[in-house]
Design an enzyme around this catalytic site. Structure first.
Site, PDB file in Angstrom:
ATOM      1  N   ARG A  25      14.621  -5.767  20.604  1.00  0.00           N
ATOM      2  CA  ARG A  25      14.921  -6.171  21.973  1.00  0.00           C
ATOM      3  C   ARG A  25      15.207  -4.973  22.862  1.00  0.00           C
ATOM      4  O   ARG A  25      14.965  -5.016  24.073  1.00  0.00           O
ATOM      5  CB  ARG A  25      16.093  -7.160  21.968  1.00  0.00           C
ATOM      6  N   SER A  37      26.093  -7.270  18.083  1.00  0.00           N
ATOM      7  CA  SER A  37      27.328  -8.032  17.931  1.00  0.00           C
ATOM      8  C   SER A  37      28.370  -7.076  17.374  1.00  0.00           C
ATOM      9  O   SER A  37      28.113  -6.387  16.379  1.00  0.00           O
ATOM     10  CB  SER A  37      27.139  -9.217  16.985  1.00  0.00           C
ATOM     11  N   GLU A  82      20.287 -10.156  23.444  1.00  0.00           N
ATOM     12  CA  GLU A  82      21.346  -9.569  22.614  1.00  0.00           C
ATOM     13  C   GLU A  82      20.801  -8.434  21.753  1.00  0.00           C
ATOM     14  O   GLU A  82      19.776  -8.594  21.080  1.00  0.00           O
ATOM     15  CB  GLU A  82      21.953 -10.641  21.709  1.00  0.00           C
ATOM     16  N   ARG A 140      12.362 -12.582  18.562  1.00  0.00           N
ATOM     17  CA  ARG A 140      12.903 -13.074  17.284  1.00  0.00           C
ATOM     18  C   ARG A 140      11.914 -12.730  16.177  1.00  0.00           C
ATOM     19  O   ARG A 140      10.800 -13.260  16.148  1.00  0.00           O
ATOM     20  CB  ARG A 140      13.133 -14.586  17.348  1.00  0.00           C
ATOM     21  N   ARG A 145      15.358 -11.134   7.762  1.00  0.00           N
ATOM     22  CA  ARG A 145      15.987 -12.455   7.809  1.00  0.00           C
ATOM     23  C   ARG A 145      14.915 -13.534   7.956  1.00  0.00           C
ATOM     24  O   ARG A 145      14.033 -13.428   8.806  1.00  0.00           O
ATOM     25  CB  ARG A 145      16.957 -12.557   8.986  1.00  0.00           C
TER      26      ARG A 145
END
Length: 416
Positions: free
Chosen positions: A384, A347, A344, A272, A257
């Site tokens: 993460r 999701s 996080e 990130r 991404r």
């Protein structure tokens, strides 16, 4: 994509979802285009019926040996009028579709409109150190298991390179997660790392998020932004027998991404990144089962963190934090004790039939047919998790203890 009849009958609800999700869609344009389209369809159908009746009349007159010039002239005029209406309808449907693809999914009634994410549950004890701990970056540097500088040399910033036991840890985590999920009834798949434009549209990344994706212009293919895209589109343009549902897939993929607008935010390290590894869970279910399946999907993603004994929490996202395509989403966050942050790692979302309509994934059987509901979750994302594992298992001497469930995969109990 939403059903056009649903939008027409629930226009205020749709407008509210657009506002709450922060989208910009001209719904007055929708009403105008849809109204003209419906009027023209009715007019075209009437002219077709009239032309069909004239054709029958022409046949009767010819059998009776009578002149048909007037009827044939009228039939030709009607054919031209129908063609003209079809041309306008084609233009209208193109313009209407441009509006439809930008309308987000409708949130489930249980989702709050805005504010902080609601904490659903928190599990595991946060670690208190009796020594001065190192951050994951200092720890990884001391153990020579992460090489960010050479990742930059090979590609660019935010493309991490792992080495030695760091690379082994990533591989072990991937295999551990795949084995855990397949033992819980998921079928393993290994899908392409590239996706075509139709697949990206099917899961809702296009047209909204095109600028955030890495695109191979020559072939008009996109680097996979998440394994949700290729796994969901395995059943694109298919009708699934009802008795085969639910279908549960698990797959590993490297994901890419650009994350436009994120520059300057957590760009140092693994919080990130532009390339990351993760294991993805995808479900195809009957509509009436999808919210029960969402809860079991959440449990399956949580299972990884429970087995690794890493503190985590589950939060329900408000509408303004949800994705374009989601109807309801939970976030799973792990605790990084040295960073003192929740990160996080998954999701967990129910898209209802929003993706299925775009990708044309239906079910049929037992006298019923319709669009399946699609769900997905990271099971889980690695960068993460890598951070949380190092910081939660750091030892006084600078080594990192391997969680018990991961030892058979690593072949050792310590890094360092």
């Amino acid at each position: 994509m939403l059903d056009i009849a649903f939008i027409r009958d629930n226009i205020e609800l749709v407008k509210e979802a657009i506002r709450n999700k922060g989208e910009d869609v001209d719904m007055s344009s929708f009403s105008s285009l849809d109204g003209e389209r419906r009027t023209l369809i009715k007019e075209r159908d009437e002219k077709r019926r009239e032309r069909k009746a004239i054709s029958r009349r022409i046949g009767e007159l010819k059998r009776e040996g009578k002149n048909t010039d007037a009827e044939e002239k009228k039939a030709k005029r009607l054919a031209k009028e129908v063609k003209k209406i079809d041309e306008r309808l084609s233009e209208l449907e193109k313009n209407l579709n441009e509006v439809l693809v930008r309308i987000p999914n409708i949130p489930h009634p249980s989702v709050p409109v805005e504010g902080d994410k609601i904490i659903v549950r928190e599990r595991g004890e946060k670690r208190d150190f009796d020594f001065e701990p190192l951050s994951y970056l200092d720890l990884a540097d001391a153990l020579s298991i992460l090489d960010l500088k050479r990742g930059v040399k090979v590609a660019s910033t935010s493309f991490p390179a792992y080495r030695g036991d760091g690379a082994r840890l990533v591989r072990s985590l991937i295999n551990f997660m795949l084995d855990t999920h397949t033992s819980r009834g998921y079928t393993e798949v290994f899908t392409p790392f590239l996706a075509n434009r139709e697949s990206m549209f099917g899961t809702g990344q296009l047209p909204k998020l095109e600028y955030d994706m890495y695109r191979i212009e020559k072939d008009d293919l996109f680097l996979n932004p998440t394994a949700e895209v290729p796994i969901t589109n395995l059943h694109k343009d298919e009708t699934i027998p009802k008795e085969k549902l639910p279908i549960k897939y698990v797959g590993y993929a490297a994901s890419f991404r650009r994350e436009a607008g994120s520059y300057g935010k957590d760009t140092k390290g693994l919080v990130r990144v532009h390339q990351f590894n993760k294991v993805e869970l995808v479900k195809f279910t009957l509509p009436e089962d999808s919210y029960d399946e969402l809860e079991t999907l959440l449990e399956d993603a949580e299972m990884i963190l429970r087995l690794l004994c890493i503190p985590y929490r589950v939060r329900l996202l408000p509408i303004n934090d949800m994705s374009f395509a989601s109807a309801k989403t939970y976030d799973i966050e792990v605790w990084a004790p040295v960073l003192k942050r929740w990160l996080e790692v998954s999701s967990v979302s129910n898209f209802e039939d929003f993706q299925a309509r775009r990708a044309k994934i239906r079910f049929k059987g037992g006298g019923k047919s319709g669009y399946v509901h699609t769900l997905n979750a990271s099971g889980v994302a690695l960068p993460r998790l890598f951070i949380a594992l190092l910081e939660n298992y750091e030892q006084r001497n600078g080594s990192v203890r391997i969680p018990e469930k991961l030892v058979p995969y690593m072949g050792k109990k310590l890094i360092g």
